[in-house]
Scaffold this motif. Structure first.
Motif, PDB file in Angstrom:
ATOM      1  N   LYS A 210       0.772  -1.146   0.039  1.00 33.80           N
ATOM      2  CA  LYS A 210      -0.126  -0.006   0.067  1.00 33.80           C
ATOM      3  C   LYS A 210       0.773   1.264   0.024  1.00 33.80           C
ATOM      4  CE  LYS A 210      -3.334   2.347   3.012  1.00 33.80           C
ATOM      5  NZ  LYS A 210      -4.061   2.289   4.388  1.00 33.80           N
ATOM      6  N   GLY A 211       0.459   2.422  -0.680  1.00 32.46           N
ATOM      7  CA  GLY A 211       1.009   3.817  -0.724  1.00 32.46           C
ATOM      8  C   GLY A 211       0.172   4.586  -0.533  1.00 32.46           C
ATOM      9  N   ASN A 212       0.318   5.546   0.163  1.00 28.48           N
ATOM     10  CA  ASN A 212      -0.791   6.753   0.262  1.00 28.48           C
ATOM     11  C   ASN A 212      -0.511   7.333  -1.161  1.00 28.48           C
ATOM     12  OD1 ASN A 212      -1.833   6.504   2.873  1.00 28.48           O
ATOM     13  ND2 ASN A 212       0.095   7.057   3.964  1.00 28.48           N
ATOM     14  N   THR A 213       0.487   7.488  -1.835  1.00 23.81           N
ATOM     15  CA  THR A 213       0.510   8.282  -3.262  1.00 23.81           C
ATOM     16  C   THR A 213       1.278   7.188  -4.021  1.00 23.81           C
ATOM     17  OG1 THR A 213       2.865   8.914  -2.725  1.00 23.81           O
ATOM     18  CG2 THR A 213       0.973  10.365  -1.890  1.00 23.81           C
ATOM     19  N   VAL A 214       1.242   7.358  -5.167  1.00 25.71           N
ATOM     20  CA  VAL A 214       1.684   6.483  -6.259  1.00 25.71           C
ATOM     21  C   VAL A 214       3.200   6.259  -6.101  1.00 25.71           C
ATOM     22  CG1 VAL A 214       2.358   6.199  -8.729  1.00 25.71           C
ATOM     23  CG2 VAL A 214       0.003   6.820  -7.814  1.00 25.71           C
ATOM     24  N   LYS A 215       3.891   7.424  -5.744  1.00 24.69           N
ATOM     25  CA  LYS A 215       5.359   7.484  -5.559  1.00 24.69           C
ATOM     26  C   LYS A 215       5.519   6.613  -4.493  1.00 24.69           C
ATOM     27  CE  LYS A 215       6.843  11.486  -7.968  1.00 24.69           C
ATOM     28  NZ  LYS A 215       7.336  12.733  -8.153  1.00 24.69           N
ATOM     29  N   GLU A 216       5.082   6.870  -3.251  1.00 20.11           N
ATOM     30  CA  GLU A 216       5.294   6.031  -2.020  1.00 20.11           C
ATOM     31  C   GLU A 216       4.910   4.312  -2.153  1.00 20.11           C
ATOM     32  OE1 GLU A 216       3.522   7.608   1.970  1.00 20.11           O
ATOM     33  OE2 GLU A 216       2.987   5.721   2.125  1.00 20.11           O
ATOM     34  N   LEU A 217       3.902   4.256  -3.136  1.00 20.10           N
ATOM     35  CA  LEU A 217       3.591   2.759  -3.427  1.00 20.10           C
ATOM     36  C   LEU A 217       4.783   2.206  -4.307  1.00 20.10           C
ATOM     37  CD1 LEU A 217       1.851   0.213  -3.675  1.00 20.10           C
ATOM     38  CD2 LEU A 217       0.952   1.334  -5.725  1.00 20.10           C
ATOM     39  N   ALA A 218       5.464   2.975  -5.263  1.00 16.46           N
ATOM     40  CA  ALA A 218       6.502   2.558  -5.906  1.00 16.46           C
ATOM     41  C   ALA A 218       7.801   2.220  -5.051  1.00 16.46           C
ATOM     42  CB  ALA A 218       6.962   3.624  -6.921  1.00 16.46           C
ATOM     43  N   GLU A 219       7.897   3.164  -4.213  1.00  9.71           N
ATOM     44  CA  GLU A 219       9.155   3.140  -3.069  1.00  9.71           C
ATOM     45  C   GLU A 219       8.967   1.715  -2.355  1.00  9.71           C
ATOM     46  OE1 GLU A 219       9.237   6.543  -0.689  1.00  9.71           O
ATOM     47  OE2 GLU A 219      10.090   7.522  -2.495  1.00  9.71           O
ATOM     48  N   ARG A 220       7.682   1.597  -1.882  1.00 14.39           N
ATOM     49  CA  ARG A 220       7.615   0.200  -1.378  1.00 14.39           C
ATOM     50  C   ARG A 220       7.677  -1.102  -2.189  1.00 14.39           C
ATOM     51  NH1 ARG A 220       3.354   2.306   2.832  1.00 14.39           N
ATOM     52  NH2 ARG A 220       4.629   3.476   3.808  1.00 14.39           N
ATOM     53  N   ALA A 221       7.496  -0.828  -3.240  1.00 20.27           N
ATOM     54  CA  ALA A 221       7.582  -2.129  -4.187  1.00 20.27           C
ATOM     55  C   ALA A 221       8.765  -2.286  -4.772  1.00 20.27           C
ATOM     56  CB  ALA A 221       6.400  -2.023  -5.209  1.00 20.27           C
ATOM     57  N   GLY A 222       9.780  -1.194  -4.568  1.00 20.01           N
ATOM     58  CA  GLY A 222      10.971  -1.475  -5.178  1.00 20.01           C
ATOM     59  C   GLY A 222      11.058  -0.678  -6.720  1.00 20.01           C
ATOM     60  N   LEU A 223      10.097   0.034  -7.133  1.00 16.18           N
ATOM     61  CA  LEU A 223      10.003   0.550  -8.369  1.00 16.18           C
ATOM     62  C   LEU A 223      10.337   1.863  -8.577  1.00 16.18           C
ATOM     63  CD1 LEU A 223       6.386  -0.937  -9.172  1.00 16.18           C
ATOM     64  CD2 LEU A 223       8.812  -1.867  -9.947  1.00 16.18           C
ATOM     65  N   ASP A 224      10.950   2.336  -9.556  1.00 17.37           N
ATOM     66  CA  ASP A 224      11.168   3.749  -9.596  1.00 17.37           C
ATOM     67  C   ASP A 224      10.032   4.874  -9.483  1.00 17.37           C
ATOM     68  OD1 ASP A 224      13.217   6.091 -10.269  1.00 17.37           O
ATOM     69  OD2 ASP A 224      11.829   6.104 -12.034  1.00 17.37           O
ATOM     70  N   PRO A 225      10.043   5.719  -8.624  1.00 12.65           N
ATOM     71  CA  PRO A 225       8.650   6.428  -8.176  1.00 12.65           C
ATOM     72  C   PRO A 225       8.355   7.461  -9.295  1.00 12.65           C
ATOM     73  CG  PRO A 225      10.448   6.294  -6.307  1.00 12.65           C
ATOM     74  CD  PRO A 225      11.042   6.002  -7.382  1.00 12.65           C
ATOM     75  N   ALA A 226       9.287   7.994 -10.019  1.00 13.38           N
ATOM     76  CA  ALA A 226       9.049   8.783 -10.959  1.00 13.38           C
ATOM     77  C   ALA A 226       8.525   8.062 -12.125  1.00 13.38           C
ATOM     78  CB  ALA A 226      10.360   9.555 -11.339  1.00 13.38           C
ATOM     79  N   SER A 227       9.048   7.111 -12.721  1.00 17.27           N
ATOM     80  CA  SER A 227       8.634   6.233 -13.749  1.00 17.27           C
ATOM     81  C   SER A 227       7.253   5.886 -13.366  1.00 17.27           C
ATOM     82  CB  SER A 227       9.560   5.020 -13.870  1.00 17.27           C
ATOM     83  OG  SER A 227       9.092   4.131 -14.881  1.00 17.27           O
ATOM     84  N   LEU A 228       6.714   5.110 -12.347  1.00 17.06           N
ATOM     85  CA  LEU A 228       5.580   4.693 -12.093  1.00 17.06           C
ATOM     86  C   LEU A 228       4.502   5.944 -11.934  1.00 17.06           C
ATOM     87  CD1 LEU A 228       3.719   2.147 -11.468  1.00 17.06           C
ATOM     88  CD2 LEU A 228       4.059   2.790  -9.007  1.00 17.06           C
ATOM     89  N   ALA A 229       4.978   7.016 -11.430  1.00 21.30           N
ATOM     90  CA  ALA A 229       4.124   8.175 -11.389  1.00 21.30           C
ATOM     91  C   ALA A 229       3.688   8.779 -12.968  1.00 21.30           C
ATOM     92  CB  ALA A 229       4.462   9.246 -10.540  1.00 21.30           C
ATOM     93  N   GLU A 230       4.651   8.440 -13.712  1.00 21.68           N
ATOM     94  CA  GLU A 230       4.487   9.098 -15.071  1.00 21.68           C
ATOM     95  C   GLU A 230       3.590   8.022 -15.955  1.00 21.68           C
ATOM     96  OE1 GLU A 230       4.911  11.632 -17.027  1.00 21.68           O
ATOM     97  OE2 GLU A 230       4.574  10.433 -18.931  1.00 21.68           O
ATOM     98  N   THR A 231       3.833   6.851 -15.612  1.00 19.47           N
ATOM     99  CA  THR A 231       2.907   5.714 -16.196  1.00 19.47           C
ATOM    100  C   THR A 231       1.466   5.810 -15.789  1.00 19.47           C
ATOM    101  OG1 THR A 231       4.511   4.093 -16.123  1.00 19.47           O
ATOM    102  CG2 THR A 231       2.596   3.134 -16.231  1.00 19.47           C
ATOM    103  N   VAL A 232       1.343   6.147 -14.200  1.00 19.25           N
ATOM    104  CA  VAL A 232      -0.180   6.277 -14.035  1.00 19.25           C
ATOM    105  C   VAL A 232      -0.723   7.770 -14.664  1.00 19.25           C
ATOM    106  CG1 VAL A 232      -1.614   6.543 -11.991  1.00 19.25           C
ATOM    107  CG2 VAL A 232       0.394   5.014 -11.670  1.00 19.25           C
ATOM    108  N   HIS A 233      -0.105   8.665 -14.740  1.00 23.98           N
ATOM    109  CA  HIS A 233      -0.464   9.756 -15.078  1.00 23.98           C
ATOM    110  C   HIS A 233      -0.738   9.602 -16.615  1.00 23.98           C
ATOM    111  CE1 HIS A 233      -0.884  13.980 -16.078  1.00 23.98           C
ATOM    112  NE2 HIS A 233       0.251  13.816 -17.240  1.00 23.98           N
TER     113      HIS A 233
END
Ligand SMILES: Cc1cc2nc3c(=O)[nH]c(=O)nc-3n(C[C@H](O)[C@H](O)[C@H](O)COP(=O)(O)OP(=O)(O)OC[C@H]3O[C@@H](n4cnc5c(N)ncnc54)[C@H](O)[C@@H]3O)c2cc1C
Length: 338
Positions: A210-233
């Protein structure tokens, strides 16, 4: 008679006077065989852990030729270390109306092609991303061949970037019922696991991140936060436009991810079964490499199924079992008794 304690299997010798029909299923739970033969490793399966390829070894011992060993009916499944079997995800939730109803990836006819329907998208949104946090395919793909999307190997960095993949969704999906199929498989009648109605237990044990934001979720999952945020956007922009410019996902499945917090679950290659095993002819006789039958040896079902690279349609496995079970039975029954 003897006892193999490791596998808790009792070995019994039975004298057969006419023939033997092998129907011991595939090699879904033999790690060495999966590593040797399947296109990507690991691959996890939904069915009985008793299917460890014994029939394949027996048939080989009798001189059989093998076929379809690198083929399986598979897509993306959930697999948690605490569980012996994989579980089937329910991506779209309860509100997801498709020919496959609550299930998985396939929504091929839902909404038809882009722009065809005036109906508004409904249900809940989700995307699937690789380890760089990017989408890589139209998620609403044919359910039994999505496996092939996962076999891409990054030769420069020597890894499979889509193994595991990540299922990304938001609070709306979490609130929409169990993330897993309960009508069949390990979280259903097989009873390997009882999934909680509100997904809370699985969240607490860390199967769902779980992440309160997409970036926080990415950090928990070990994914690049900026990349996942851009993908969701980018995905949400596609939803606004009603057009998936990247992968042509059907308009009616373009439901935005806009209700934080958001969640992720690891997904692995896997599905119901492998297809490989001893080759059989149209009389269900197991054949040798030269095409001649191994005397009095027959087979049926997913032990050397007739299906190769592409599993044709839901129900195909069972149809194969029924058809070749009958053919094998009829022909074996006509052998002269020894
Ligand atoms: C969750 C799930 C959903 C599925 N949904 C569908 C579907 O909708 N449509 C469809 O067509 N197919 C579906 N399938 C696939 C289908 O169920 C299988 O392909 C089919 O059951 C295979 O039948 P089989 O008799 O070949 O093998 P199995 O049903 O796997 O039976 C093999 C048996 O052999 C036994 N065995 C193995 N080794 C030994 C040994 N050494 N000694 C004694 N016994 C042994 C095993 O215990 C097992 O009971 C699904 C599978 C799963 C797991």
């Amino acid at each position: 008679m003897c006892e193999d304690r490791r596998r808790r299997v009792k070995l019994i010798n039975i004298r057969s006077r006419r023939a033997v029909i092998l129907a011991t299923g595939g090699f879904e739970f033999d790690e060495q065989m999966k590593l040797q033969f399947l296109k990507v490793y690991p691959t996890y399966f939904l069915g009985t852990p008793a299917n460890t390829g014994d029939g394949i070894r027996m048939a080989l011992g009798a001189g059989a030729h093998l076929w379809h060993m690198n083929c399986c009916s598979a897509r993306l499944v959930m697999k948690f270390p605490d569980l012996a079997v994989a579980l089937n995800p329910v991506f779209g939730g309860k509100g997801w109306s498709s020919p496959w109803r609550e299930t998985e990836l396939a929504t091929e006819t839902r909404g038809g092609t882009e722009g065809e329907s005036h109906e508004a998208p409904s249900g809940v949104g989700y995307i699937i991303v690789d380890q760089s946090g990017k989408r890589y395919a139209r998620e609403t793909f044919k359910p039994h061949s999505f496996y092939y999307e996962l076999t891409g190997f990054d030769s420069q960095n020597a890894f499979y970037p889509r193994v595991p993949s990540y299922w990304i969704f938001d609070q709306r999906r979490l609130d929409d019922g169990p993330l897993v199929r309960t009508g069949s498989g390990g979280a259903g009648p097989a009873g390997f696991y009882r999934w909680s109605e509100d997904n809370r237990e699985e969240l607490e044990q860390g199967w769902i991140l779980k992440g309160n934001t997409v970036k926080e979720l990415a950090e928990r999952a070990g994914l690049d936060p900026a990349s996942l945020a851009e993908t969701v956007h980018r995905y949400n922009e596609s939803c606004k436009q009603g057009r998936d410019v990247d992968f042509g996902r059907q308009r009616l499945t373009l439901v935005p991810l806009d209700t934080e917090p958001c969640y992720a679950v690891k997904l692995w290659p896997g599905g119901p079964n492998t297809q490989g095993g001893p080759q059989r002819n149209s009389r269900a006789q197991v054949v040798r490499p030269d095409g001649n039958p191994v005397p009095r040896l027959y087979s049926a079902g997913e032990l050397g199924s007739i299906y190769g690279m592409l599993y044709p349609a839901g129900g195909g496995n069972l149809a194969e079992c029924f058809a070749f079970g009958r053919i094998a039975g009829e022909n074996a029954g006509q052998e002269d008794p020894l």
